[in-house]
Scaffold this active site. Structure first.
Site, mmCIF file in Angstrom:
data_model
loop_
_atom_site.group_PDB
_atom_site.id
_atom_site.type_symbol
_atom_site.label_atom_id
_atom_site.label_comp_id
_atom_site.label_asym_id
_atom_site.label_seq_id
_atom_site.Cartn_x
_atom_site.Cartn_y
_atom_site.Cartn_z
ATOM 1 N N CYS A 37 24.426 -84.705 -40.611
ATOM 2 C CA CYS A 37 23.839 -83.459 -40.137
ATOM 3 C C CYS A 37 22.694 -83.073 -41.073
ATOM 4 C CB CYS A 37 24.892 -82.355 -40.103
ATOM 5 S SG CYS A 37 25.518 -81.918 -41.747
ATOM 6 N N CYS A 121 24.573 -76.062 -48.240
ATOM 7 C CA CYS A 121 24.058 -76.065 -46.867
ATOM 8 C C CYS A 121 23.665 -74.648 -46.463
ATOM 9 C CB CYS A 121 25.135 -76.595 -45.916
ATOM 10 S SG CYS A 121 24.667 -76.477 -44.169
ATOM 11 N N HIS A 149 39.994 -76.108 -50.011
ATOM 12 C CA HIS A 149 38.703 -76.713 -49.680
ATOM 13 C C HIS A 149 37.601 -76.047 -50.503
ATOM 14 C CE1 HIS A 149 35.161 -77.965 -47.341
ATOM 15 N NE2 HIS A 149 35.923 -78.939 -46.865
ATOM 16 N N GLU A 151 34.530 -75.368 -49.899
ATOM 17 C CA GLU A 151 33.749 -74.343 -49.216
ATOM 18 C C GLU A 151 34.499 -73.013 -49.207
ATOM 19 O OE1 GLU A 151 32.263 -73.092 -44.785
ATOM 20 O OE2 GLU A 151 32.361 -75.247 -45.208
ATOM 21 N N THR A 189 32.984 -73.515 -42.143
ATOM 22 C CA THR A 189 32.052 -74.051 -41.142
ATOM 23 C C THR A 189 32.511 -75.356 -40.505
ATOM 24 O OG1 THR A 189 30.765 -75.286 -42.790
ATOM 25 C CG2 THR A 189 30.103 -73.005 -42.373
ATOM 26 N N CYS A 219 29.748 -74.723 -37.943
ATOM 27 C CA CYS A 219 28.458 -75.393 -38.041
ATOM 28 C C CYS A 219 28.091 -76.077 -36.722
ATOM 29 C CB CYS A 219 28.557 -76.390 -39.198
ATOM 30 S SG CYS A 219 27.578 -77.864 -39.080
ATOM 31 N N SER A 247 37.200 -85.310 -45.930
ATOM 32 C CA SER A 247 36.183 -84.678 -45.083
ATOM 33 C C SER A 247 36.867 -83.872 -43.990
ATOM 34 C CB SER A 247 35.274 -85.746 -44.457
ATOM 35 O OG SER A 247 34.489 -85.189 -43.419
ATOM 36 N N SER A 248 36.769 -82.555 -44.090
ATOM 37 C CA SER A 248 37.440 -81.683 -43.125
ATOM 38 C C SER A 248 36.955 -81.942 -41.708
ATOM 39 C CB SER A 248 37.198 -80.219 -43.499
ATOM 40 O OG SER A 248 37.787 -79.351 -42.562
ATOM 41 N N ASN A 249 35.631 -82.034 -41.523
ATOM 42 C CA ASN A 249 35.122 -82.182 -40.156
ATOM 43 C C ASN A 249 35.482 -83.544 -39.568
ATOM 44 O OD1 ASN A 249 32.411 -83.955 -39.875
ATOM 45 N ND2 ASN A 249 32.446 -83.014 -41.902
#
Length: 343
Positions: A37, A121, A149, A151, A189, A219, A247-249
């Site tokens: 991204c 980000c 996490h 973030e 996000t 996001c 990696s959460s996403n």
């Protein structure tokens, strides 16, 4: 949450090829959008530019993005990854990761006379600003996210006395607020959109007057990749998500694939991690990747599958992403339009 994402053009039409009616129809459905991204590209380029300008070592607090290949490649180029700012020698250069840091971390860096480049980000920065705004207006802030996490730690640190983390349904039941008419929810996000809205609905049952964030916190890239997986999952016997365990996403893409009808879904960093037993009885393999994954890893997986009979690759496009972010201000004018070479 809105269906449209900034910097995204929806596909004119979404075509998911149906399963072949005759047997032996091995194929791959390749999701688009997938992979890097704009925020990840910006963060990785920031580290590469710091290496070019200042030479190694360049210190990075935490992983710049959650991807093993990216981290290992940068480490080979002279990047030193540390867990805490206190591990960076006084006066040295440190880059803050794409996941963001709290004001306390900035203060610590200043106290130790560190030179800093903030690669947070911009979409995470937006959530930080929402926290400070609502804290200033004396709201209780319910942050939907995963405990531990990076973030979440950075976002909560903007107003630790006002933010409560909501990770599970049990957390929803335990939340206490001072004034039910002054409560707002925000979110990490990189969550699953569906998971987030499930928590929001649960919170709204307890606090009917809870306010929504001024704009979507999920996001655009996270949302877009989930939409692409949903579009093809029901046609897939197996979905392979390229991404790292932290990696959460990427992990959310596995969950979304299963919820959307895939018979099985697996997370792998590299093609060689695929167990050939997973492919027994499989005709249609779906392939996608998390937002911190360079596309070279997807291409290697497609090559690996092609060597085993899955050479027919059909792309499923749900959107075209056009967004790009400017480099951190400390690096502007040093290859502003550059793209990460870790691709």
């Amino acid at each position: 949450m809105s269906a449209a994402s900034p910097g995204t053009e929806p596909a004119a039409s979404v075509t998911v090829p149906a399963r072949p009616t005759s047997g032996g129809g091995k194929r791959v459905l390749l999701a688009k959008p997938r992979g890097y991204c704009a925020g990840v590209d910006r963060a990785v380029v920031a580290v590469e530019k710091a290496l070019e300008l200042y030479g190694p070592p360049v210190y990075v607090r935490k992983e710049i993005v959650h991807n093993r290949h990216v981290v290992d490649t940068l480490r080979q180029r002279g990047v030193i990854f540390v867990e805490e700012t206190s591990e960076v020698p006084e006066g040295a250069l440190v880059v803050f990761s794409a996941h963001g840091v709290s004001p306390a971390v900035h203060e610590e860096a200043k106290a130790r006379d560190l030179r800093t480049i903030d690669a947070t980000c911009p979409l995470v920065t937006k959530v930080h600003k929402e926290v400070t705004r609502f804290a200033r207006e004396d709201y209780d802030i319910l942050l939907i996210g995963h405990e531990g996490h990076e973030e979440v730690e950075g976002t909560s640190g903007e107003a630790p006395d006002r933010v409560q983390l909501v990770d599970t349904a049990e957390d929803v039941r335990k939340v206490t607020v001072r004034d039910p008419s002054k409560v707002v929810w925000l979110s990490q996000t990189t969550l699953s959109v569906d998971e987030t809205m499930e928590r929001v609905d649960q919170l709204r049952e307890r606090f009917p007057e809870i306010a929504d964030p001024p704009s979507d916190d999920i996001c655009y890239a996270t949302s877009n990749r989930q939409v692409a997986v949903k579009a093809m999952a029901a046609e897939c016997d197996l979905v392979l998500v390229v991404g790292s365990r932290n990696s959460s996403n990427s992990k959310r893409l596995v969950e979304v694939a299963l919820q959307a009808g895939a018979r099985a879904a697996r997370l792998v960093d590299y093609a060689h991690e695929v167990d050939q037993a997973w492919l027994e009885g499989v005709e249609t393999v779906g392939v996608t990747s998390g937002a911190s994954v360079p596309d070279v890893l997807v291409m290697e997986l497609l090559e690996w599958l092609g060597e085993r009979g899955w050479g027919d690759v059909q792309e499923v496009t749900t959107a075209n992403e056009k967004i790009a972010f400017a480099l951190p201000r400390e690096l502007r004018g040093t290859g502003e339009g550059a793209r990460s070479s870790v691709r």
